[in-house]
Design a protein around this motif. Structure first.
Motif, short mmCIF file in Angstrom:
data_model
loop_
_atom_site.label_atom_id
_atom_site.label_comp_id
_atom_site.label_asym_id
_atom_site.label_seq_id
_atom_site.Cartn_x
_atom_site.Cartn_y
_atom_site.Cartn_z
N LEU A 144 11.21 6.13 22.88
CA LEU A 144 12.47 6.57 23.28
C LEU A 144 13.02 7.62 22.38
N ARG A 145 14.19 8.17 22.72
CA ARG A 145 14.63 9.47 22.03
C ARG A 145 15.28 8.91 20.78
N VAL A 146 15.33 9.86 20.03
CA VAL A 146 16.20 9.77 18.78
C VAL A 146 17.69 9.29 19.01
N ALA A 147 18.11 8.33 18.32
CA ALA A 147 19.78 7.88 18.49
C ALA A 147 20.24 8.53 16.96
N ARG A 148 21.44 9.12 17.33
CA ARG A 148 22.41 9.61 16.27
C ARG A 148 23.70 9.08 16.33
N PRO A 149 24.39 8.68 15.40
CA PRO A 149 23.69 8.10 14.27
C PRO A 149 22.73 6.85 14.35
N PRO A 150 21.94 6.98 13.45
CA PRO A 150 20.70 5.81 13.86
C PRO A 150 21.23 4.83 13.54
N ARG A 151 20.61 3.65 14.42
CA ARG A 151 20.81 2.44 14.42
C ARG A 151 19.42 1.52 13.59
N PHE A 152 19.01 2.34 12.93
CA PHE A 152 17.65 2.08 12.25
C PHE A 152 17.55 2.42 10.87
N ARG A 153 16.53 2.08 10.08
CA ARG A 153 16.36 2.56 8.80
C ARG A 153 14.76 2.77 8.53
N LEU A 154 14.44 3.79 7.94
CA LEU A 154 12.93 3.58 7.41
C LEU A 154 12.61 2.76 6.28
N ALA A 155 11.53 2.06 6.33
CA ALA A 155 11.50 0.81 5.52
C ALA A 155 10.06 1.17 4.89
N HIS A 156 9.81 0.66 3.62
CA HIS A 156 8.22 0.69 2.80
C HIS A 156 7.88 -0.81 3.23
N THR A 207 0.72 -1.00 -0.08
CA THR A 207 0.10 -0.03 -0.13
C THR A 207 0.83 1.14 0.14
N SER A 208 0.48 2.00 -0.97
CA SER A 208 1.16 3.41 -0.84
C SER A 208 1.26 4.35 0.06
N GLY A 209 2.71 4.54 0.76
CA GLY A 209 2.60 5.56 1.69
C GLY A 209 2.57 4.83 3.32
N THR A 210 2.88 3.38 3.07
CA THR A 210 2.89 2.53 4.42
C THR A 210 4.40 2.50 4.81
N VAL A 211 4.65 2.93 5.93
CA VAL A 211 6.10 3.03 6.19
C VAL A 211 6.23 2.47 7.87
N LEU A 212 7.42 2.18 8.05
CA LEU A 212 7.90 1.66 9.39
C LEU A 212 9.25 1.81 9.72
N LEU A 213 9.86 1.68 10.91
CA LEU A 213 11.27 1.68 11.37
C LEU A 213 11.69 0.22 11.48
N THR A 214 12.86 -0.18 10.80
CA THR A 214 13.58 -1.48 11.00
C THR A 214 14.82 -1.33 11.57
N ASP A 215 15.39 -2.39 12.28
CA ASP A 215 16.88 -2.19 12.43
C ASP A 215 17.54 -2.66 11.19
N LEU A 216 18.81 -2.55 11.34
CA LEU A 216 19.85 -2.59 10.21
C LEU A 216 19.68 -4.02 9.30
N ALA A 217 18.93 -5.11 9.93
CA ALA A 217 18.68 -6.32 9.45
C ALA A 217 17.23 -6.30 8.65
N ALA A 270 16.70 0.89 18.48
CA ALA A 270 17.82 -0.02 18.04
C ALA A 270 18.67 -0.27 19.51
N GLU A 271 18.35 0.72 20.53
CA GLU A 271 19.24 0.62 21.74
C GLU A 271 18.44 -0.14 22.73
N ALA A 272 17.28 -0.38 22.05
CA ALA A 272 16.24 -1.32 23.47
C ALA A 272 15.86 -2.44 22.64
N PRO A 273 15.46 -3.74 23.30
CA PRO A 273 14.75 -4.47 22.70
C PRO A 273 13.62 -4.27 21.59
N ALA A 274 13.70 -4.98 20.62
CA ALA A 274 12.84 -4.70 19.34
C ALA A 274 11.31 -4.89 19.86
#
Length: 505
Positions: A150-162, A81-91, A140-144
């Protein structure tokens, strides 16, 4: 052309279910599967648990592949579905809920993005990405888990995914790049082929959040052994970058030659066409996807549609109501049947609400007014596209759930004054099967789609009916303008085309 003895797998991540089709090169469906999806709707919130997407893909794929024993699977592609997003870890493992295509919690972020010069709508993926980073950054700093704050981590250990990225990661065992079709509503510049990093940095999005991007049809990898065991799809099957569900439906209609259009009428109305150049719209209601061959797929999505019938006539038999409505042409009332407040196409009017002009004589007359109102909106969409200079002289195809109504198909062609094709199989999963064949065999997507898509019927307009509907259409156009929703130049253009075929470019 693709070998007729092998099948191509299309996977469609829908709102209510995952659907999988196994289709041969000549369009024969040799296997199909489906599995339901749940979700959480509450006010402006609409989200799903991404783990359920994979479970549903496994169930639907096993069913589809199981119905085609001995048939070789040549490749697969996934649409979402167009515009559906989430955050994932680097895997590629989910760290947040999936914010669905119509989740409206990021309106404030959308306003900030527009102030930064980015043409986005409130429900697009970019504002939702901003909202997710603010709400779930640092996961990414806590259990998935799906609901930590939680607060933003910089640099992030997460990625935006469609949405499809999560499934492709599970299928291939590797974090994939995104396809440019899904990336469009996240702010990806299709003309430049790049993310607008300066503008995105101004919005506070951290470096490394956004994925690499490839064109639809690009090979992303192959099905890994673990995924093969879970889905029944043979290990080593090529996985091809997909497109959004709207583009998948367009491929499934074979409306890919310049000037061709696909009108998808379901709960709401979506028009998608093909052009050699992008169709530029200063209001932003028409936007352009890019086809794998570099041509353009302009289109827009209205909030008018068949959803009003369910709301107004719960439990009614559509066939019976259609038969009664046929005697009300035109209806005694004129409707603009918005499914929900706010309009996105053929004009931008967040304040717009559904309207009915006049008093319907009875339920059948109201049903007729709603059907006709959708057709009038469809005509206004085409008139607006003509106003923008879009090519309209190719074939028109009707798809979506409403295309099952023979009466409504005839009514729509009468109002539009042009013929329409109705394919036998219109599921987005078919479009992804065609895209998979294109990506693996390196053949023209339009050629592949035209071999796979079978036309069930061609509906011709009745000129006397087209003339009959001109007055109520003009009345609706005038009302939309009087309310300040429809710009005067567009209303004047629609009036100028009252006696002309909407295919006239």
């Amino acid at each position: 052309m693709p070998d007729e003895q092998e099948a191509w797998l299309g996977i469609d991540l829908g709102t209510q279910s995952v659907r999988v089709l196994a289709v041969t090169g000549d369009g024969t469906v040799v296997g199909r599967g489906a599995a339901p999806l749940g979700g959480r709707r509450e006010g402006e919130r609409h989200e799903q648990d991404p783990r359920e997407w994979w479970e549903a893909v496994c169930a639907a794929a096993r069913q589809a592949v199981g119905e085609a024993p001995g048939v070789r699977i040549g490749g697969l592609a996934v649409c979402g579905t167009s515009g559906t997003v989430l955050l994932t870890d680097l895997a590629g493992r989910p760290l947040s809920p999936g914010l669905m295509y119509d989740d409206r919690r990021a309106a404030a972020q959308a306003a900030r993005a527009r102030a930064a010069g980015l043409a986005v709508q409130d429900t697009w993926a970019l504002p939702k990405a901003m909202w997710l980073v603010e709400e779930y950054g640092g996961l990414a700093e806590a259990p998935a888990r799906a609901h930590a704050h939680l607060r933003v981590a910089r640099p992030p250990r997460f990625r935006l995914a469609h949405q499809p990225d999560v499934i492709v990661a599970r299928l291939t065992g590797e974090l994939p790049p995104a396809d440019s079709s899904h990336a469009l509503k996240t702010g990806y510049d299709l003309e430049q082929g790049a993310w607008p990093y300066a503008a995105l940095a101004e919005l506070g999005l951290p470096d490394g959040l956004l994925p690499e991007v490839v064109r639809p049809g690009t090979r992303l990898g192959t099905v890994c052994p673990d995924a093969a065991e879970a889905t029944g799809i043979p290990a080593g099957t090529p996985v091809v970058a997909g497109m959004t569900d709207g583009c998948a439906a367009q491929i499934a209609s074979a409306a890919l030659r310049p000037g061709s259009w696909n009108s998808v009428l379901g709960t709401t109305l979506v028009l998608k066409g093909a052009s050699t150049t992008p169709v530029h719209d200063p209001t932003g209601v028409v936007y352009n996807h890019r086809a794998p061959d570099g041509t353009w797929l302009p289109g827009g999505a209205s909030s008018v549609g068949a959803g009003v019938l369910t709301a107004a006539f719960a439990g009614a038999d559509p066939a019976v109501m259609d038969e009664r409505a046929a005697a009300r042409e035109p209806s005694g009332a004129v409707a603009y049947p918005l499914v929900s407040p706010g309009e996105r196409f053929p004009f931008h009017a967040p304040q717009a609400v559904a309207l009915v002009l006049g008093e319907p004589r009875d339920d059948a007359d109201l049903w007729a007014a709603l059907l006709q109102g959708v057709a009038f909106t469809e005509r206004l969409c085409l008139d607006y596209l003509h106003h923008l200079g879009a090519p309209l002289d190719g074939p028109l195809t009707f798809t979506g759930g409403a295309a099952r109504s023979g009466y409504w198909n005839q009514l729509r062609t009468d109002v539009l004054g042009r013929p329409a094709r109705v394919p036998a199989q219109t599921e987005p999963a078919l479009g992804m099967a065609a895209l998979a064949a294109h990506g693996v065999c390196s053949l023209g997507l339009a050629d592949v789609a035209e071999r796979m898509v079978r036309v069930r019927a061609v509906v011709d307009p009745r000129p006397d009916r087209t003339a009959l509907f001109a007055e109520p259409y003009a009345r609706l156009v005038d009302e939309l303008h009087a309310r300040g929703w429809l710009p005067a130049p567009v209303a004047a253009h629609a009036h100028a085309r009252l006696t002309r075929d909407t295919a006239d470019s």
